[in-house]
Design a protein around this motif. Structure first.
Motif, short mmCIF file in Angstrom:
data_model
loop_
_atom_site.label_atom_id
_atom_site.label_comp_id
_atom_site.label_asym_id
_atom_site.label_seq_id
_atom_site.Cartn_x
_atom_site.Cartn_y
_atom_site.Cartn_z
N LYS A 184 4.43 4.43 -3.27
CA LYS A 184 3.65 4.67 -4.48
C LYS A 184 2.22 4.16 -4.31
N ALA A 185 2.08 3.01 -3.66
CA ALA A 185 0.75 2.42 -3.49
C ALA A 185 -0.15 3.31 -2.65
N ARG A 186 0.43 4.08 -1.75
CA ARG A 186 -0.38 4.94 -0.89
C ARG A 186 -0.76 6.24 -1.58
N ASN A 187 -0.03 6.60 -2.64
CA ASN A 187 -0.24 7.90 -3.28
C ASN A 187 -0.89 7.82 -4.66
N GLN A 188 -0.87 6.65 -5.29
CA GLN A 188 -1.44 6.55 -6.62
C GLN A 188 -1.86 5.11 -6.90
N ILE A 189 -2.84 4.97 -7.80
CA ILE A 189 -3.30 3.65 -8.20
C ILE A 189 -2.41 3.16 -9.33
N HIS A 190 -1.66 2.11 -9.06
CA HIS A 190 -0.75 1.54 -10.05
C HIS A 190 -0.84 0.02 -9.95
N PRO A 191 -0.81 -0.69 -11.07
CA PRO A 191 -0.92 -2.15 -11.01
C PRO A 191 0.20 -2.77 -10.17
N HIS A 192 -0.12 -3.20 -8.99
CA HIS A 192 0.85 -3.80 -8.08
C HIS A 192 0.09 -4.48 -6.96
N ILE A 193 0.66 -5.52 -6.38
CA ILE A 193 0.01 -6.19 -5.27
C ILE A 193 -0.13 -5.25 -4.08
N TYR A 194 0.79 -4.28 -3.95
CA TYR A 194 0.67 -3.31 -2.87
C TYR A 194 -0.57 -2.43 -3.04
N SER A 195 -0.93 -2.14 -4.28
CA SER A 195 -2.13 -1.33 -4.53
C SER A 195 -3.39 -2.08 -4.11
N VAL A 196 -3.40 -3.38 -4.36
CA VAL A 196 -4.54 -4.20 -3.91
C VAL A 196 -4.61 -4.19 -2.39
N ALA A 197 -3.45 -4.33 -1.75
CA ALA A 197 -3.41 -4.32 -0.29
C ALA A 197 -3.86 -2.97 0.26
N GLU A 198 -3.44 -1.89 -0.39
CA GLU A 198 -3.83 -0.55 0.06
C GLU A 198 -5.33 -0.35 -0.06
N THR A 199 -5.91 -0.83 -1.15
CA THR A 199 -7.36 -0.72 -1.33
C THR A 199 -8.09 -1.46 -0.22
N ALA A 200 -7.65 -2.68 0.07
CA ALA A 200 -8.29 -3.47 1.13
C ALA A 200 -8.11 -2.77 2.49
N PHE A 201 -6.93 -2.22 2.72
CA PHE A 201 -6.67 -1.55 4.00
C PHE A 201 -7.53 -0.30 4.13
N GLY A 202 -7.70 0.42 3.02
CA GLY A 202 -8.54 1.61 3.05
C GLY A 202 -9.99 1.29 3.37
N HIS A 203 -10.49 0.22 2.76
CA HIS A 203 -11.87 -0.21 3.07
C HIS A 203 -11.99 -0.64 4.52
N LEU A 204 -10.95 -1.29 5.03
CA LEU A 204 -10.96 -1.72 6.43
C LEU A 204 -11.06 -0.53 7.37
N GLU A 205 -10.30 0.51 7.07
CA GLU A 205 -10.29 1.71 7.91
C GLU A 205 -11.64 2.43 7.88
N HIS A 206 -12.23 2.54 6.68
CA HIS A 206 -13.45 3.34 6.55
C HIS A 206 -14.71 2.56 6.86
N GLU A 207 -14.73 1.27 6.55
CA GLU A 207 -15.94 0.48 6.75
C GLU A 207 -15.92 -0.29 8.05
N LEU A 208 -14.73 -0.44 8.65
CA LEU A 208 -14.57 -1.19 9.91
C LEU A 208 -15.15 -2.59 9.79
N GLN A 209 -14.91 -3.21 8.63
CA GLN A 209 -15.34 -4.57 8.39
C GLN A 209 -14.18 -5.38 7.81
N ASN A 210 -14.21 -6.68 8.07
CA ASN A 210 -13.16 -7.55 7.56
C ASN A 210 -13.09 -7.47 6.04
N GLN A 211 -11.88 -7.50 5.53
CA GLN A 211 -11.65 -7.46 4.10
C GLN A 211 -10.96 -8.75 3.66
N PHE A 212 -11.18 -9.14 2.41
CA PHE A 212 -10.61 -10.39 1.90
C PHE A 212 -9.87 -10.11 0.59
N VAL A 213 -8.66 -10.63 0.48
CA VAL A 213 -7.90 -10.59 -0.76
C VAL A 213 -7.68 -12.04 -1.18
#
Length: 202
Positions: free
Chosen positions: A118-147
């Motif tokens: 679900k976290a990969r397919n839709q934005i829903h309040p969950h810690i996995y969604s936060v992780a997915e957002t950070a992972f997405g920024h990591l992939e596209h920006e190629l910079q360290n991310q912090f949660v």
């Protein structure tokens, strides 16, 4: 001067935290007024009723997933929304890009592969969604991310960190190759790091 009004405001009940309370009497000479809660408890407050937010129950809909969706939200309304969501076994609520997590103090089936998908397919309040957002920024920006995981003692920070690590492990390659070409499970490497993180505090 003593007056009466039927307006309802948010007030802190001494036992039940924020609750809607009906304004009972207003003493303008003393600069105080009394309110009555649903359990008939009377409480004297300083100031005037205009100093307090009106209790609009339409604004505390538990279907609200992000507190920023509520216009001119006050502390009481945020508290009631989160409380009502917890009653419905929804323990995560967004506040903008931040995530508010409530420790349910019981087992809940909300950390599994289905929630990860679900976290990969839709934005829903969950810690996995936060992780997915950070992972997405990591992939596209190629910079360290912090949660940043913060909270009071026994609020669930250690468990939350574990679920963050598990999600990142699922989203990356299932194995890491060492210099000797031996495959090392990323899950095992992260699991081995938990003891160290717990020792220094998470």
């Amino acid at each position: 001067m003593d007056g009466r009004t039927s307006r309802t405001i948010w007030a802190r009940h001494p036992v039940h935290e924020w609750q809607p309370a009906r304004i009972d009497t207003v003493d303008e000479d003393r600069g105080v007024f009394t309110v009555e809660f649903g359990d008939k408890f009377l409480l004297e407050l300083s100031g005037t009723p205009a100093d307090y937010a009106p209790a609009l129950m339409s604004k505390v809909n538990p279907k609200v997933t992000n507190l920023c969706e509520v216009e001119n939200i006050c502390e009481a309304e945020a508290f009631m929304i989160i409380k009502n969501r917890c009653i419905g076994d929804e323990y995560f609520t967004f506040a903008g890009s931040a995530l508010i997590s409530v420790n349910p103090q019981k087992y809940v089936n909300m950390y599994n592969n289905e929630w990860m998908r679900k976290a990969r397919n839709q934005i829903h309040p969950h810690i996995y969604s936060v992780a997915e957002t950070a992972f997405g920024h990591l992939e596209h920006e190629l910079q360290n991310q912090f949660v940043i995981v913060t909270g009071e003692s026994n609020s669930g920070k250690t468990v939350t960190n574990r679920h963050l690590h598990d999600y990142f492990a699922q989203r990356t390659s299932p194995t890491l190759v060492a210099k000797d070409d031996s495959a090392i499970s990323l899950h095992i490497r992260i699991e081995n790091a938990h003891a160290l993180l717990d020792a220094v505090g998470s």
